[in-house]
Design a protein around this motif. Structure first.
Motif, PDB file in Angstrom:
ATOM      1  N   HIS A  71      51.677  34.759  43.868  1.00 32.49           N
ATOM      2  CA  HIS A  71      50.780  35.679  44.547  1.00 32.49           C
ATOM      3  C   HIS A  71      51.402  37.080  44.676  1.00 32.49           C
ATOM      4  O   HIS A  71      50.745  38.076  44.407  1.00 32.49           O
TER       5      HIS A  71
ATOM      6  N   HIS B 211      48.098  44.792  55.935  1.00 27.18           N
ATOM      7  CA  HIS B 211      47.245  44.370  54.813  1.00 27.18           C
ATOM      8  C   HIS B 211      46.158  43.362  55.185  1.00 27.18           C
ATOM      9  O   HIS B 211      45.325  43.035  54.344  1.00 27.18           O
TER      10      HIS B 211
ATOM     11  N   ASP C   8      44.969  41.759  47.303  1.00 23.27           N
ATOM     12  CA  ASP C   8      45.407  40.531  47.957  1.00 23.27           C
ATOM     13  C   ASP C   8      44.266  39.517  47.997  1.00 23.27           C
ATOM     14  O   ASP C   8      44.411  38.359  47.580  1.00 23.27           O
TER      15      ASP C   8
ATOM     16  N   HIS D  62      54.285  42.532  50.236  1.00 20.56           N
ATOM     17  CA  HIS D  62      53.297  42.514  51.321  1.00 20.56           C
ATOM     18  C   HIS D  62      53.345  41.224  52.152  1.00 20.56           C
ATOM     19  O   HIS D  62      53.124  41.247  53.347  1.00 20.56           O
ATOM     20  N   ASP D  63      53.641  40.100  51.497  1.00 21.56           N
ATOM     21  CA  ASP D  63      53.662  38.822  52.215  1.00 21.56           C
ATOM     22  C   ASP D  63      55.075  38.320  52.472  1.00 21.56           C
ATOM     23  O   ASP D  63      55.275  37.111  52.652  1.00 21.56           O
TER      24      ASP D  63
HETATM   25 FE   FE2 Z   1      48.796  38.120  50.459  1.00 23.93          FE
END
Ligand code: FE2
Ligand code: FE2
Length: 393
Positions: free
Chosen positions: A216, A302, A331, A248-249
């Motif tokens: 991802h 996000h 995303d 981002h994650d």
């Molecule tokens: Fe994500």
């Protein structure tokens, strides 16, 4: 080891070749010197490879500072030489053959470069062309091969997958983010996207659910860079957005996989843990690297919707960073395109329709419009790459 000296000498050789005919002593001398520098280089690095990105030259996963804005990096890139690599047993004859091939392009920049597989069937000790060529050398890299219908490039993202996994392990172990790794992954993805004359989107396909986090963040990085480029940002900003997409994650590294991959409904506690990845991620980034304040903002923001919904809950209304609005769309696109334990992957067109429906409430309308337009324009240029780790080969 002087990489810069070798590259500048190589450029000088190509310039000299236009002045003197084959066999002329001045021409032979400069070839000798460059070949000697290459031999020196090979003592330290048996498989040197270079990427020419236009505004910079990448060697060993980092940008050569002395060669920022080097004219020849642009020239190589426009000639279709984004990647150049040498084997340890390269002979002077091989080297001259390589110079002759490149010189044709120097003298005639419009000439079509042959980077097809046919050219690569003979064992070449000097290889150049689009990024995909790099797979040909190292058996360790030959782990994933996925033909792309519209292009001759073969994508291998094994090294990038390994680098992301390493990065996540480091963050867990030490709480420190290996920024250089993150930047190297983004550079490498950017090269993969531009190996052809038109942009390609190399997107990973998930096989096992536990590969989700790696898959991802790689896909979101690729999509965010493509979108940033589509919106007209310059190359350096595009890569900064790419790093933000990649990270981002980051906070999810702390979430137990049972929660991450749970098929059923999450309990309130589990949901809290899950949603906390935004705050955790921002914290990890900002405490490791002050420079990454934009990536930290993206990690934090996000999941915030245009209408104020989403999470984390904010105590006061303010706009989110532009990069967060891009990453938000990318995303959701990647998440919905992927099989999850609780839902099958959606078709691309269904996801685009969903984004359009939620435009103006959840997502920034300008960003959705640009994203949908871009994805429709790139139809057929999305390379679905199978997940495989280079280290596992
Ligand atoms: Fe994500
Ligand atoms: Fe997230």
């Amino acid at each position: 080891m002087d990489v810069t000296r070798f590259l500048t000498s190589l450029a000088q050789t190509l310039s000299t070749m236009s002045l003197y005919k084959p066999g002329h002593s001045a021409r032979e001398r400069v070839i000798d010197r460059t070949y000697a520098l290459l031999q020196d280089l090979l003592l330290d690095d048996q498989h040197p490879d270079f990427s020419f990105l236009g505004d910079e030259v990448v060697y060993e996963r980092s940008s050569l500072r002395e060669l920022r804005d080097w004219e020849w990096s642009k020239r190589f890139a426009t000639m279709g030489i984004q990647r150049l690599e040498f084997d340890p047993d390269v002979t002077r004859e091989d080297f001259v053959e390589f110079l002759d091939e490149v010189y044709v392009r120097v003298a005639n920049p419009g000439a079509q470069i042959d980077t097809t597989e046919a050219r690569q069937t003979k064992p070449l000790r000097v290889r150049f062309g689009a990024l995909g060529i790099r797979s040909e050398t190292d058996a360790g890299r030959k782990v994933l091969e996925k033909e792309i219908v519209t292009a001759t490039i073969t994508y291998h993202l094994g090294e990038e997958i390994d680098a992301i996994k390493y990065m996540h392990q480091e963050v867990l172990k030490s709480g420190e983010l290996p920024l250089l790794e993150a930047e190297a992954v983004v550079r490498s993805l950017s090269v993969a996207m531009h190996g052809e004359s038109e942009m390609m989107l190399p997107l990973l396909m998930l096989k096992e659910f536990d590969q989700y986090t790696t898959t991802h963040c790689l896909n979101v990085s690729v999509l965010t860079m493509a979108l940033a480029e589509h919106l007209g940002l310059n190359a350096r900003d595009v890569r900064t957005f790419g790093v933000a997409g990649l990270l981002h994650d980051l906070g999810k590294v702390k979430i137990p996989t049972e929660i991450l991959n749970k098929a059923g409904k999450l309990t309130d506690d589990e949901r809290n843990v899950m949603q906390n990845h935004t705050i955790e991620g921002a914290k990890l980034i900002i405490t490791s690297e002050r420079e990454l304040d934009m990536a930290a903002a993206v990690a934090y923001e996000h999941h915030i919707m245009l209408n104020g919904g989403g999470y984390p809950k904010r105590h006061y209304q303010r706009d989110v960073h532009k990069a967060s609005t891009l990453v938000h769309v990318c995303d959701v696109y990647d998440a919905l395109r992927t099989n999850r334990p609780y839902r099958a992957a959606w078709e691309a067109e269904k996801v685009l329709k969903y984004l359009e429906e939620k435009s103006g409430s959840e997502f920034e309308p300008d960003i959705v419009r640009a994203f949908v337009k871009m994805m429709r324009a790139l139809e057929g240029r999305v390379a679905h790459v199978e997940y495989a780790e280079a280290a596992a080969a």
